[in-house]
Design an enzyme around this catalytic site. Structure first.
Site, PDB file in Angstrom:
ATOM      1  N   GLY A  79      -9.069 -79.863 -31.121  1.00  0.00           N
ATOM      2  CA  GLY A  79      -9.602 -80.143 -29.870  1.00  0.00           C
ATOM      3  C   GLY A  79      -9.152 -81.087 -29.134  1.00  0.00           C
ATOM      4  O   GLY A  79      -8.913 -81.156 -27.940  1.00  0.00           O
ATOM      5  N   LYS A 109      -6.350 -74.205 -31.848  1.00  0.00           N
ATOM      6  CA  LYS A 109      -5.201 -73.599 -32.727  1.00  0.00           C
ATOM      7  C   LYS A 109      -5.923 -73.410 -34.033  1.00  0.00           C
ATOM      8  O   LYS A 109      -6.814 -74.157 -34.510  1.00  0.00           O
ATOM      9  CB  LYS A 109      -3.962 -74.502 -32.741  1.00  0.00           C
ATOM     10  CG  LYS A 109      -4.130 -76.043 -33.240  1.00  0.00           C
ATOM     11  CD  LYS A 109      -4.143 -75.921 -34.660  1.00  0.00           C
ATOM     12  CE  LYS A 109      -4.343 -77.581 -35.181  1.00  0.00           C
ATOM     13  NZ  LYS A 109      -4.833 -77.636 -36.869  1.00  0.00           N
ATOM     14  N   GLY A 155     -13.788 -82.583 -35.151  1.00  0.00           N
ATOM     15  CA  GLY A 155     -13.530 -82.729 -36.329  1.00  0.00           C
ATOM     16  C   GLY A 155     -13.375 -81.548 -37.199  1.00  0.00           C
ATOM     17  O   GLY A 155     -13.736 -81.526 -38.395  1.00  0.00           O
ATOM     18  N   ASP A 161      -0.537 -83.377 -33.302  1.00  0.00           N
ATOM     19  CA  ASP A 161      -0.646 -82.006 -32.732  1.00  0.00           C
ATOM     20  C   ASP A 161      -0.414 -81.598 -31.389  1.00  0.00           C
ATOM     21  O   ASP A 161      -0.236 -80.890 -30.674  1.00  0.00           O
ATOM     22  CB  ASP A 161      -2.106 -81.331 -33.004  1.00  0.00           C
ATOM     23  CG  ASP A 161      -2.304 -81.374 -34.168  1.00  0.00           C
ATOM     24  OD1 ASP A 161      -1.432 -81.065 -35.410  1.00  0.00           O
ATOM     25  OD2 ASP A 161      -3.421 -80.925 -34.819  1.00  0.00           O
ATOM     26  N   SER A 203      -5.554 -81.025 -28.050  1.00  0.00           N
ATOM     27  CA  SER A 203      -5.394 -80.056 -27.215  1.00  0.00           C
ATOM     28  C   SER A 203      -5.783 -80.453 -25.429  1.00  0.00           C
ATOM     29  O   SER A 203      -5.153 -80.220 -24.581  1.00  0.00           O
ATOM     30  CB  SER A 203      -6.316 -78.573 -27.249  1.00  0.00           C
ATOM     31  OG  SER A 203      -5.829 -77.720 -26.346  1.00  0.00           O
TER      32      SER A 203
END
Length: 283
Positions: A106, A16, A101, A141, A109
């Protein structure tokens, strides 16, 4: 999704971008209140899963120095197992393409893809809202990736409204630094009082990433990448960094920029996604 030999199946875990990120306040418990638009892109890790019957959850190619107990994919599978009483297990492999980072989500997700895929493979039939509720315990997230659409995000990241964003190609640069998110949010120079905007006005509002100033102050490489990319388009940082990006109307435009990239910089071209590739795995 593609089936592999010996029962393995591949599932994408897309990144994202924060098209903007405003800090609009702070709660009494110290958590920061934000507004952002999260944009899915087609740059992705690949999560490979193989269901087993013994109940064991194994990560077969963990990241160096990351114990299985703290790996988000393993934690996601165990969370689902515990929440549903499922007796099945799974073997996990992850092919990492997303910068670690980098502020592109990542690890979150990867965890969301494990939850969405196992919801189908283990025949759990949990609703999207239930998966999002569970995923929040893994990280702020994770619910967004389960939500699976470009979203106007508020609160501490848990309030999401689906929004339409234009099709775009992005140039994403990855400065070689790791930005500790707690360091950014505890910095006294962080802006914490940006005036909130309304979701229906976000596409015409003047926006920025409020974390960018502090990140650039502590990591000059981020500023260097932003300045280089700003020659071609409006460039800004995503999340708490370190990745920076700019939007272009076509992949050809974006590829021309990447062609000019200095040898000491790392970059990618990605396309916007309107929905997560596994969106149909939950209702």
């Amino acid at each position: 999704m593609e089936s592999l030999d010996s029962g393995w199946q591949d599932f994408p875990a897309p990144a994202k971008l924060n098209l903007f990120l405003h800090i609009v306040g702070r709660r009494s418990d110290g958590y920061h209140l934000l507004q952002s638009v999260f944009q899915l892109i087609d740059l992705a890790d690949t999560v490979s899963l193989r269901v087993s019957e013994g109940g064991e959850i194994q990560h077969l190619n963990p990241l160096p120095g990351v114990p299985a107990e703290s790996d988000l994919t393993v934690r996601a599978a165990r969370l689902l197992q515990k929440a549903t009483g499922c007796s099945k297990g799974v073997d996990i492999r992850v092919e990492k393409r997303l910068p670690i980072g980098g502020g592109v989500g990542g690890g979150s997700s990867d965890a969301a893809t494990v939850m969405l895929a196992l919801n189908r493979l283990w025949q759990l039939n949990l609703t999207r809202s239930k998966l999002m509720e569970l995923g929040l315990s893994l990280g702020a997230d994770v619910p967004f990736f389960i939500f699976g659409e470009s979203a106007f995000v508020e609160g501490i990241g848990e309030i999401m409204t689906s929004v339409a964003t234009p099709d775009a190609a992005f140039v994403i640069l990855h400065p070689p630094v790791h930005v500790p998110t707690p360091q950014i949010f505890s910095d006294p120079d962080l802006t914490r009082n940006t005036v909130p905007i309304r979701v229906r006005h976000f596409d015409s509002a003047v926006t920025r990433n409020d974390l960018e100033y502090v990140a650039c102050k502590n990591h000059p490489e981020i500023r260097e990448n932003i300045m280089w990319l700003s020659q071609y388009a409006d460039a800004r940082m995503t999340g708490s960094g370190s990745c920076v990006f700019a939007s272009f109307s076509s992949p050809n435009e974006a590829n021309r920029v990447i062609y000019d990239l200095p040898k000491n910089m790392t970059g990618y071209v990605a396309r916007s996604l309107s929905k997560h590739p596994l969106h149909e795995f939950a209702e």
